[in-house]
Design a protein around this motif. Structure first.
Motif, mmCIF file in Angstrom:
data_model
loop_
_atom_site.group_PDB
_atom_site.id
_atom_site.type_symbol
_atom_site.label_atom_id
_atom_site.label_comp_id
_atom_site.label_asym_id
_atom_site.label_seq_id
_atom_site.Cartn_x
_atom_site.Cartn_y
_atom_site.Cartn_z
ATOM 1 N N PRO A 1 -4.931 -1.632 12.288
ATOM 2 C CA PRO A 1 -6.123 -0.923 11.810
ATOM 3 C C PRO A 1 -6.921 -0.304 12.952
ATOM 4 C CG PRO A 1 -5.956 -3.121 10.833
ATOM 5 C CD PRO A 1 -4.946 -3.063 11.933
ATOM 6 N N THR A 2 -7.484 0.851 12.698
ATOM 7 C CA THR A 2 -8.385 1.509 13.642
ATOM 8 C C THR A 2 -9.562 2.079 12.857
ATOM 9 O OG1 THR A 2 -7.498 3.773 13.496
ATOM 10 C CG2 THR A 2 -6.354 2.242 14.982
ATOM 11 N N THR A 3 -10.567 2.532 13.584
ATOM 12 C CA THR A 3 -11.692 3.203 12.930
ATOM 13 C C THR A 3 -11.392 4.672 12.679
ATOM 14 O OG1 THR A 3 -12.679 3.666 15.107
ATOM 15 C CG2 THR A 3 -13.370 1.639 13.984
ATOM 16 N N ARG A 4 -10.247 5.137 13.164
ATOM 17 C CA ARG A 4 -9.904 6.560 13.031
ATOM 18 C C ARG A 4 -9.059 6.841 11.798
ATOM 19 N NH1 ARG A 4 -8.697 4.914 18.014
ATOM 20 N NH2 ARG A 4 -6.439 5.084 17.683
ATOM 21 N N HIS A 5 -8.199 5.890 11.435
ATOM 22 C CA HIS A 5 -7.278 6.138 10.331
ATOM 23 C C HIS A 5 -7.111 4.888 9.472
ATOM 24 C CE1 HIS A 5 -6.160 10.080 11.802
ATOM 25 N NE2 HIS A 5 -5.954 9.556 12.991
ATOM 26 N N LEU A 6 -6.861 5.126 8.188
ATOM 27 C CA LEU A 6 -6.619 4.052 7.236
ATOM 28 C C LEU A 6 -5.121 3.860 7.035
ATOM 29 C CD1 LEU A 6 -9.316 5.033 4.588
ATOM 30 C CD2 LEU A 6 -9.463 3.222 6.298
ATOM 31 N N ALA A 7 -4.758 2.735 6.445
ATOM 32 C CA ALA A 7 -3.350 2.457 6.170
ATOM 33 C C ALA A 7 -2.802 3.465 5.158
ATOM 34 C CB ALA A 7 -3.186 1.030 5.654
ATOM 35 N N THR A 8 -1.499 3.584 5.138
ATOM 36 C CA THR A 8 -0.830 4.650 4.402
ATOM 37 C C THR A 8 -1.036 4.594 2.896
ATOM 38 O OG1 THR A 8 0.897 4.808 6.083
ATOM 39 C CG2 THR A 8 1.424 5.682 3.914
ATOM 40 N N SER A 9 -1.406 5.732 2.338
ATOM 41 C CA SER A 9 -1.442 5.921 0.889
ATOM 42 C C SER A 9 -1.653 7.396 0.583
ATOM 43 C CB SER A 9 -2.564 5.105 0.237
ATOM 44 O OG SER A 9 -2.490 5.224 -1.175
ATOM 45 N N GLN A 10 -1.039 7.843 -0.496
ATOM 46 C CA GLN A 10 -1.204 9.222 -0.959
ATOM 47 C C GLN A 10 -1.290 9.239 -2.483
ATOM 48 O OE1 GLN A 10 1.893 11.802 0.532
ATOM 49 N NE2 GLN A 10 1.552 11.233 2.670
ATOM 50 N N ILE A 11 -1.922 10.288 -2.998
ATOM 51 C CA ILE A 11 -1.952 10.532 -4.433
ATOM 52 C C ILE A 11 -1.407 11.937 -4.682
ATOM 53 C CG2 ILE A 11 -3.426 11.032 -6.432
ATOM 54 C CD1 ILE A 11 -3.353 8.145 -6.163
ATOM 55 N N ILE A 12 -0.412 12.031 -5.539
ATOM 56 C CA ILE A 12 0.089 13.327 -5.972
ATOM 57 C C ILE A 12 -0.570 13.649 -7.301
ATOM 58 C CG2 ILE A 12 2.149 14.584 -6.746
ATOM 59 C CD1 ILE A 12 3.698 12.652 -4.816
ATOM 60 N N ASP A 13 -1.228 14.788 -7.352
ATOM 61 C CA ASP A 13 -1.913 15.245 -8.554
ATOM 62 C C ASP A 13 -1.139 16.430 -9.110
ATOM 63 O OD1 ASP A 13 -3.574 16.310 -10.496
ATOM 64 O OD2 ASP A 13 -5.415 16.069 -9.341
ATOM 65 N N LEU A 14 -0.429 16.196 -10.195
ATOM 66 C CA LEU A 14 0.366 17.244 -10.825
ATOM 67 C C LEU A 14 -0.237 17.532 -12.197
ATOM 68 C CD1 LEU A 14 2.831 19.107 -10.700
ATOM 69 C CD2 LEU A 14 4.202 17.253 -11.628
ATOM 70 N N ARG A 15 -1.056 18.576 -12.238
ATOM 71 C CA ARG A 15 -1.739 18.969 -13.471
ATOM 72 C C ARG A 15 -2.466 17.786 -14.110
ATOM 73 N NH1 ARG A 15 2.936 21.872 -13.287
ATOM 74 N NH2 ARG A 15 4.140 20.520 -14.693
ATOM 75 N N ASP A 16 -3.242 17.095 -13.264
ATOM 76 C CA ASP A 16 -4.111 15.978 -13.648
ATOM 77 C C ASP A 16 -3.364 14.698 -14.005
ATOM 78 O OD1 ASP A 16 -6.419 17.340 -13.126
ATOM 79 O OD2 ASP A 16 -6.739 17.989 -15.194
ATOM 80 N N LYS A 17 -2.061 14.653 -13.786
ATOM 81 C CA LYS A 17 -1.324 13.393 -13.872
ATOM 82 C C LYS A 17 -1.152 12.886 -12.448
ATOM 83 C CE LYS A 17 2.134 13.179 -16.817
ATOM 84 N NZ LYS A 17 3.398 13.521 -17.531
ATOM 85 N N LEU A 18 -1.530 11.628 -12.204
ATOM 86 C CA LEU A 18 -1.571 11.095 -10.849
ATOM 87 C C LEU A 18 -0.420 10.132 -10.589
ATOM 88 C CD1 LEU A 18 -5.397 10.385 -10.450
ATOM 89 C CD2 LEU A 18 -4.143 12.521 -10.085
ATOM 90 N N TYR A 19 0.158 10.270 -9.386
ATOM 91 C CA TYR A 19 1.244 9.411 -8.937
ATOM 92 C C TYR A 19 0.895 8.947 -7.521
ATOM 93 C CZ TYR A 19 3.500 12.206 -12.594
ATOM 94 O OH TYR A 19 3.782 12.873 -13.772
ATOM 95 N N MET A 20 0.848 7.635 -7.299
ATOM 96 C CA MET A 20 0.496 7.101 -5.984
ATOM 97 C C MET A 20 1.761 6.784 -5.193
ATOM 98 S SD MET A 20 -1.773 3.710 -5.028
ATOM 99 C CE MET A 20 -3.321 4.503 -5.461
ATOM 100 N N VAL A 21 1.708 7.090 -3.889
ATOM 101 C CA VAL A 21 2.791 6.729 -2.986
ATOM 102 C C VAL A 21 2.225 5.809 -1.912
ATOM 103 C CG1 VAL A 21 4.749 7.594 -1.675
ATOM 104 C CG2 VAL A 21 3.616 9.099 -3.306
ATOM 105 N N ASP A 22 2.673 4.577 -1.915
ATOM 106 C CA ASP A 22 2.207 3.513 -1.034
ATOM 107 C C ASP A 22 0.733 3.207 -1.281
ATOM 108 O OD1 ASP A 22 4.583 2.734 0.108
ATOM 109 O OD2 ASP A 22 4.450 4.131 1.777
ATOM 110 N N CYS A 23 0.347 2.001 -0.895
ATOM 111 C CA CYS A 23 -1.004 1.532 -1.238
ATOM 112 C C CYS A 23 -1.482 0.543 -0.183
ATOM 113 C CB CYS A 23 -0.977 0.881 -2.625
ATOM 114 S SG CYS A 23 -2.608 0.443 -3.289
ATOM 115 N N GLY A 24 -1.818 1.071 0.988
ATOM 116 C CA GLY A 24 -2.342 0.239 2.056
ATOM 117 C C GLY A 24 -3.781 -0.180 1.780
ATOM 118 N N GLU A 25 -4.310 -1.049 2.640
ATOM 119 C CA GLU A 25 -5.706 -1.479 2.509
ATOM 120 C C GLU A 25 -6.635 -0.266 2.536
ATOM 121 O OE1 GLU A 25 -6.712 -5.359 4.745
ATOM 122 O OE2 GLU A 25 -4.995 -4.512 5.803
#
Length: 305
Positions: A16-40
């Motif tokens: 952990p750093t104060t500059r970046h958070l652990a890995t996670s992304q959200i794909i928004d495809l026409r308001d349907k959401l898909y998460m990729v990885d889920c760090g703290e």
């Protein structure tokens, strides 16, 4: 409404750093959401970016290192407190169930919704999820433990009706759906009206490839060739290439080499080691191979539309 957006919630690596958070992304495809990885910190970032929890139905976990999955227990609990009732599907390596079941038993008793775990074979490239909007495929990666990336392939939209033409040829309303799907129209006089005269093609379907964590691994190139956007880990600079090899991670230059060989349209790099306070070195090294590489950053939204 977002057509196809990638939301970067976190792009740091394990420390952990104060500059970046652990890995996670959200794909928004026409308001349907898909998460990729889920760090703290994932759910806090969702609040900051005003991402609606209720529209999330699928979570894809690449592997069972903490910076990619330690945010799951809190998120699952929050979804219950928000009154979720619909099923949530979590996709990931078979080890995922060993991690989640005790957590659910101890901390998430009595959830008002069902959690289904879909086991992914991280050593195979295969279709793992499909709905009306997209298909998701696994991408085998090379890491210290079983790990895979994910390829998100948008389904082609139907063609757009040219109303002035369908009115001119008096196409019945009952036939509009067939016309959208590519059918020609035959008039009462027997004249065949080509579909191209009645419709305008929809925009080409988009593809997004997520590849984190992995050593330099050219075997993935056939799976990601020509994608509209590639997110590839770039944990280290070239001066730390030996460390990258030892830990089964990639340098920025290696990520760019994969992008170049695969002829992708855009490259975004992330999963930065905590040792780099200034990321300009990573960008410079990647740019030497693949021009105009983008550095991922928390809060970034990349649109493929």
């Amino acid at each position: 409404m977002a057509e196809f957006d990638i939301n970067i919630l976190g792009c740091g690596s394990a420390l952990p750093t104060t500059r970046h958070l652990a890995t996670s992304q959200i794909i928004d495809l026409r308001d349907k959401l898909y998460m990729v990885d889920c760090g703290e910190g994932t759910q806090v970032q969702m609040r900051h970016m005003r991402i609606k929890f209720s529209r999330l139905n699928h979570i894809f976990i690449s592997h069972l290192h903490g910076d990619h999955c330690f945010g799951l227990p809190g998120l699952l609990s929050t979804l219950g407190m928000l009154g979720r009732t619909g099923e949530l599907v979590i996709h990931g390596p078979k080890e995922l169930e060993n991690y989640l079941r005790p957590v659910l038993t101890i901390f998430c008793k009595g959830l008002p919704y069902e959690i289904r775990i879909n086991t992914v074979d991280t050593y195979q490239h295969s279709l793992i999820m499909e709905d009306r909007s997209l298909s998701v495929y696994s991408i085998p990666l090379k890491h210290r433990i079983p790990c895979c990336g994910y390829l998100f392939v948008e389904k082609q939209k139907e063609a757009h009706i040219l109303r002035e033409m369908t009115d001119f040829y008096q196409v019945p309303v009952r036939m509009m759906q067939e016309i959208k799907r590519g059918a020609d129209f035959i008039t009462e006089e027997g004249e065949i009206i080509p579909n191209a005269r009645l419709t305008h093609p929809a925009k080409p379907a988009k593809r997004y490839a997520y590849c984190s964590d992995t050593a330099f691994y050219p075997n993935i190139i056939p799976y990601i060739e020509g994608v509209d956007l590639l997110y590839h880990e770039a944990t280290f600079a070239e001066c730390d290439a030996a460390r990258a090899k030892e830990t089964f991670h990639s340098t920025a230059k290696q990520a760019a080499e994969i992008a170049k060989r695969a002829q992708v349209k855009q490259l975004v790099i992330g999963h930065y080691s905590a040792r780099y306070e200034n990321l300009s070195q990573l960008k410079q090294e990647a740019d030497e191979i693949y021009t105009d590489t983008t550095l991922a950053n928390e809060g970034m939204v990349i649109s493929l539309s």
